[in-house]
Scaffold this active site. Structure first.
Site, mmCIF file in Angstrom:
data_model
loop_
_atom_site.group_PDB
_atom_site.id
_atom_site.type_symbol
_atom_site.label_atom_id
_atom_site.label_comp_id
_atom_site.label_asym_id
_atom_site.label_seq_id
_atom_site.Cartn_x
_atom_site.Cartn_y
_atom_site.Cartn_z
ATOM 1 N N HIS A 222 -6.650 10.250 7.609
ATOM 2 C CA HIS A 222 -6.057 10.289 6.267
ATOM 3 C C HIS A 222 -7.163 10.617 5.262
ATOM 4 O O HIS A 222 -6.993 11.487 4.413
ATOM 5 C CB HIS A 222 -5.402 8.950 5.951
ATOM 6 C CG HIS A 222 -4.591 8.954 4.696
ATOM 7 N ND1 HIS A 222 -3.633 9.902 4.412
ATOM 8 C CD2 HIS A 222 -4.598 8.115 3.625
ATOM 9 C CE1 HIS A 222 -3.090 9.655 3.239
ATOM 10 N NE2 HIS A 222 -3.660 8.575 2.736
ATOM 11 N N HIS B 155 -5.639 15.918 -1.894
ATOM 12 C CA HIS B 155 -4.588 15.033 -1.365
ATOM 13 C C HIS B 155 -3.255 15.511 -1.912
ATOM 14 O O HIS B 155 -2.971 15.397 -3.103
ATOM 15 C CB HIS B 155 -4.869 13.595 -1.782
ATOM 16 C CG HIS B 155 -3.960 12.598 -1.126
ATOM 17 N ND1 HIS B 155 -2.936 12.957 -0.279
ATOM 18 C CD2 HIS B 155 -3.932 11.244 -1.192
ATOM 19 C CE1 HIS B 155 -2.315 11.876 0.145
ATOM 20 N NE2 HIS B 155 -2.903 10.818 -0.406
ATOM 21 N N CYS C 87 2.349 8.725 0.365
ATOM 22 C CA CYS C 87 1.497 9.658 1.122
ATOM 23 C C CYS C 87 1.818 9.721 2.611
ATOM 24 O O CYS C 87 1.263 10.562 3.319
ATOM 25 C CB CYS C 87 0.037 9.296 0.904
ATOM 26 S SG CYS C 87 -0.353 9.009 -0.838
#
Length: 398
Positions: free
Chosen positions: A293, A328, A160
């Site tokens: 995040h 995400h 990520c």
């Protein structure tokens, strides 16, 4: 930083729009792209929600004007589209006129197609063309080929934090005088592999994700692609280019804690933010907005929150996670949020952390839950990957 690294173009496609303008409109109007799955066959399609781009592969092929014989997986098609839009936005007419590179990032690569035809390869030779497109690097070379780039091409896959590391690597290559400009970013399509993997980790939500909420249940996966054009200050001056913002600082650290979880005290996140501030020559008080995040998993939001407190203390600036809009998007996440960070700089606005209701019991941090106008000169964007790979990038107006 000794040499300034300018951002001169941006391109994006996500579940909330296929242009920068459409994404900005959705962010300011609170329009989420989280929905049920339509384009992928999975036993979980009616159980989970995702940030899916409502274009079929055939529609993407037509949008890119690809031959019917192509072997572009969805990841490469999304990336090619976003990279082309970024180049157009930067008004680049000859991609090879100066020393230009492409640094793309992905987690899925071509696996969305190889998993689709896995049981069919020996029965239908026509589908074997997708085997060569499986690896992550192939998607980067397909993007380079599509935009006509003959120079440096590299691929980063650090989960990520991938796109943040692509931005970081591009900025460093410009600073070192290795390249004059770099197209940096990431692309990831939804795939059964990632859906099943995150389902196994038990961190997928069956409803809309709620970043930094005490009752958060997990993340919504998404698919997207975004690229930014980075150029040296010398090239910007030579061509009298319009600058959208600057990459002023960055940092990467690994907390070496767990294969998929962040350390409880946010050690990697803390170190990454510290490094980014140092390189940008900024104090924590200089940061006007944090694009967190904020995956809405129990572990991430607790870890990141504790890291924010360690860096900023009681004066943590306004922060929000935009993942409630897009889901995400894995390797593309940091590139998506880089575009959003630059939009925050351009329009002096903080985007809302949607779906938040109850503060976390572990600390008093409360995200910005409504659209807020504010003079913004520096945005800090966090991206934390599996394996403890934590990255922070700071974007500035000047």
């Amino acid at each position: 930083m000794n040499r300034k690294v300018a951002i001169t173009g941006m391109g994006i496609i996500s579940s909330i729009g296929k242009t920068v303008e459409e994404n900005f409109t959705a962010l300011t109007q609170g329009k989420s792209g989280i929905s049920t799955i339509e384009n992928l066959e999975t036993i979980h399609k009616d159980v989970i929600k995702v940030g899916e781009i409502k274009l079929t592969n055939l529609e993407l092929e037509q949008l890119l004007e690809l031959s019917s014989e192509n072997n572009f997986p969805r990841t490469a098609m999304l990336g090619a589209y976003a990279a082309k839009k970024a180049i157009e936005d930067a008004h680049i007419l000859d991609i090879n006129e100066y020393r230009t590179g492409l640094i793309s990032s992905t987690s899925v690569g071509g696996m969305d197609m190889t998993e689709r035809y896995f049981y069919d390869y020996f029965e239908n030779e026509a589908n074997q063309k997708y085997i060569t497109a499986h690896d992550a690097g192939d998607s980067s070379h397909k993007i380079a080929e599509y935009i006509g780039l003959t120079g440096f091409v590299s691929t980063i896959s650090t989960a990520c934090s991938s796109a943040a590391n692509a931005i970081m690597m591009g900025a460093r290559m410009i600073q070192a005088g290795k390249l004059d400009r770099v197209i940096v970013g990431g692309t990831d399509a939804l795939a059964k592999f990632t859906i099943n993997g995150f389902k196994t980790l038990m961190i997928l939500s069956d409803t809309y994700n709620t970043p930094f909420d005490n009752n958060r249940k997990g993340l919504n996966l998404g698919e997207a692609a975004a690229f930014l054009v980075l150029e040296s200050e010398e090239l910007v001056k030579k061509q009298d280019k319009k600058v959208l913002g600057y990459v002023s600082g960055f940092g990467n650290a690994n907390d070496a804690y767990h294969q998929t979880a962040s350390s409880e005290n946010g050690d990697g996140a803390f170190l990454a933010m510290q490094k980014a501030l140092k390189i940008a020559n900024l104090q924590p008080s200089d940061i006007d907005y944090i694009n967190a995040h904020g995956t809405a998993t129990p572990n991430n939001d607790l870890s990141e929150g504790r890291a924010l407190i360690r860096v900023f203390g009681e004066k943590t600036p306004e922060f929000s996670s935009t993942k409630a809009f897009t889901g995400h998007t894995l390797a593309a996440a940091a590139a998506i949020e880089a575009v959003y960070s630059v939009l925050a700089l351009q329009h002096n606005v903080i985007f809302p952390n949607m779906n938040f209701k109850m503060p976390m019991e572990e600390f008093d941090l409360i995200p910005q839950t409504t659209l807020k106008a504010k003079e913004i000169n520096h945005v800090l964007s966090n991206s934390f990957g599996f394996g403890g790979n934590c990255s922070t990038v700071i974007f500035s107006k000047n």
